[in-house]
Motif scaffolding. Structure first.
Motif, PDB file in Angstrom:
ATOM      1  N   MET A   1       0.831  -1.189   0.000  1.00 21.84           N
ATOM      2  CA  MET A   1       0.000   0.000   0.000  1.00 21.84           C
ATOM      3  C   MET A   1       0.867   1.241   0.000  1.00 21.84           C
ATOM      4  N   SER A   2       0.423   2.217  -0.686  1.00 16.54           N
ATOM      5  CA  SER A   2       1.141   3.472  -0.756  1.00 16.54           C
ATOM      6  C   SER A   2       0.757   4.374   0.403  1.00 16.54           C
ATOM      7  N   ALA A   3       1.718   5.119   0.919  1.00 15.33           N
ATOM      8  CA  ALA A   3       1.450   6.036   2.025  1.00 15.33           C
ATOM      9  C   ALA A   3       0.618   7.232   1.567  1.00 15.33           C
ATOM     10  N   ASN A   4       0.672   7.554   0.269  1.00 15.12           N
ATOM     11  CA  ASN A   4      -0.066   8.695  -0.264  1.00 15.12           C
ATOM     12  C   ASN A   4      -1.487   8.343  -0.684  1.00 15.12           C
ATOM     13  N   ARG A   5      -1.842   7.093  -0.563  1.00 18.65           N
ATOM     14  CA  ARG A   5      -3.173   6.663  -0.986  1.00 18.65           C
ATOM     15  C   ARG A   5      -4.238   7.270  -0.075  1.00 18.65           C
ATOM     16  N   PRO A   6      -5.252   7.918  -0.658  1.00 16.01           N
ATOM     17  CA  PRO A   6      -6.289   8.526   0.184  1.00 16.01           C
ATOM     18  C   PRO A   6      -7.141   7.470   0.882  1.00 16.01           C
ATOM     19  N   ARG A   7      -7.535   7.785   2.109  1.00 20.99           N
ATOM     20  CA  ARG A   7      -8.361   6.862   2.871  1.00 20.99           C
ATOM     21  C   ARG A   7      -9.819   7.261   2.716  1.00 20.99           C
ATOM     22  N   ASN A   8     -10.677   6.292   2.901  1.00 21.91           N
ATOM     23  CA  ASN A   8     -12.109   6.533   2.851  1.00 21.91           C
ATOM     24  C   ASN A   8     -12.737   6.083   4.162  1.00 21.91           C
ATOM     25  N   LEU A   9     -13.893   6.652   4.453  1.00 21.26           N
ATOM     26  CA  LEU A   9     -14.634   6.311   5.659  1.00 21.26           C
ATOM     27  C   LEU A   9     -16.002   5.788   5.269  1.00 21.26           C
ATOM     28  N   ALA A  10     -16.392   4.669   5.863  1.00 16.24           N
ATOM     29  CA  ALA A  10     -17.750   4.155   5.709  1.00 16.24           C
ATOM     30  C   ALA A  10     -18.540   4.680   6.899  1.00 16.24           C
ATOM     31  N   ILE A  11     -19.546   5.488   6.618  1.00 20.78           N
ATOM     32  CA  ILE A  11     -20.328   6.159   7.659  1.00 20.78           C
ATOM     33  C   ILE A  11     -21.738   5.593   7.629  1.00 20.78           C
ATOM     34  N   THR A  12     -22.207   5.090   8.766  1.00 18.71           N
ATOM     35  CA  THR A  12     -23.529   4.478   8.878  1.00 18.71           C
ATOM     36  C   THR A  12     -24.342   5.227   9.917  1.00 18.71           C
ATOM     37  N   LEU A  13     -25.568   5.581   9.568  1.00 17.56           N
ATOM     38  CA  LEU A  13     -26.478   6.225  10.512  1.00 17.56           C
ATOM     39  C   LEU A  13     -27.125   5.143  11.366  1.00 17.56           C
ATOM     40  N   LEU A  14     -26.939   5.234  12.688  1.00 14.45           N
ATOM     41  CA  LEU A  14     -27.454   4.211  13.600  1.00 14.45           C
ATOM     42  C   LEU A  14     -28.719   4.636  14.331  1.00 14.45           C
ATOM     43  N   LYS A  15     -28.899   5.926  14.524  1.00 10.12           N
ATOM     44  CA  LYS A  15     -30.049   6.417  15.280  1.00 10.12           C
ATOM     45  C   LYS A  15     -30.812   7.436  14.452  1.00 10.12           C
ATOM     46  N   SER A  16     -32.085   7.605  14.776  1.00 16.00           N
ATOM     47  CA  SER A  16     -32.933   8.568  14.100  1.00 16.00           C
ATOM     48  C   SER A  16     -32.571   9.993  14.513  1.00 16.00           C
ATOM     49  N   VAL A  17     -32.849  10.934  13.634  1.00 16.64           N
ATOM     50  CA  VAL A  17     -32.600  12.345  13.950  1.00 16.64           C
ATOM     51  C   VAL A  17     -33.829  13.020  14.538  1.00 16.64           C
ATOM     52  N   ILE A  18     -34.883  12.252  14.777  1.00 20.61           N
ATOM     53  CA  ILE A  18     -36.089  12.819  15.377  1.00 20.61           C
ATOM     54  C   ILE A  18     -35.750  13.340  16.761  1.00 20.61           C
ATOM     55  N   GLY A  19     -36.136  14.573  17.037  1.00 26.65           N
ATOM     56  CA  GLY A  19     -35.891  15.182  18.334  1.00 26.65           C
ATOM     57  C   GLY A  19     -34.579  15.939  18.421  1.00 26.65           C
ATOM     58  N   TYR A  20     -33.754  15.908  17.377  1.00 32.83           N
ATOM     59  CA  TYR A  20     -32.493  16.632  17.380  1.00 32.83           C
ATOM     60  C   TYR A  20     -32.667  17.979  16.687  1.00 32.83           C
ATOM     61  N   PRO A  21     -31.825  18.949  16.997  1.00 34.27           N
ATOM     62  CA  PRO A  21     -31.937  20.279  16.396  1.00 34.27           C
ATOM     63  C   PRO A  21     -31.771  20.241  14.873  1.00 34.27           C
TER      64      PRO A  21
END
Length: 66
Positions: A1-21
């Motif tokens: 693997m190259s040190a310059n290789r960009p990283r990615n993030l897998a982002i998962t929504l676990l909770k509802s946004v109901i009740g949040y600002p």
């Protein structure tokens, strides 16, 4: 693997946004998350990390290689 290789993030929504600002709802929407258990892959940038930090109690974040 190259040190310059960009990283990615897998982002998962676990909770509802109901009740949040509205500002936190907009962050979820800006990340591209639409519903609970929806996962998106985003590049690992300071802007994305800042959005994650605002709503980290609603998310599951993992590093992925792509």
């Amino acid at each position: 693997m190259s040190a310059n290789r960009p990283r990615n993030l897998a982002i998962t929504l676990l909770k509802s946004v109901i009740g949040y600002p509205p500002a936190k709802r907009l962050v979820v929407q800006s990340l591209g998350l639409r519903r609970i258990r929806h996962t998106v892959v985003r590049s690992d940038t300071p802007q994305i990390r800042g959005m994650i930090a605002k709503i980290n109690h609603l998310l599951d974040v993992k590093e992925v290689s792509e």
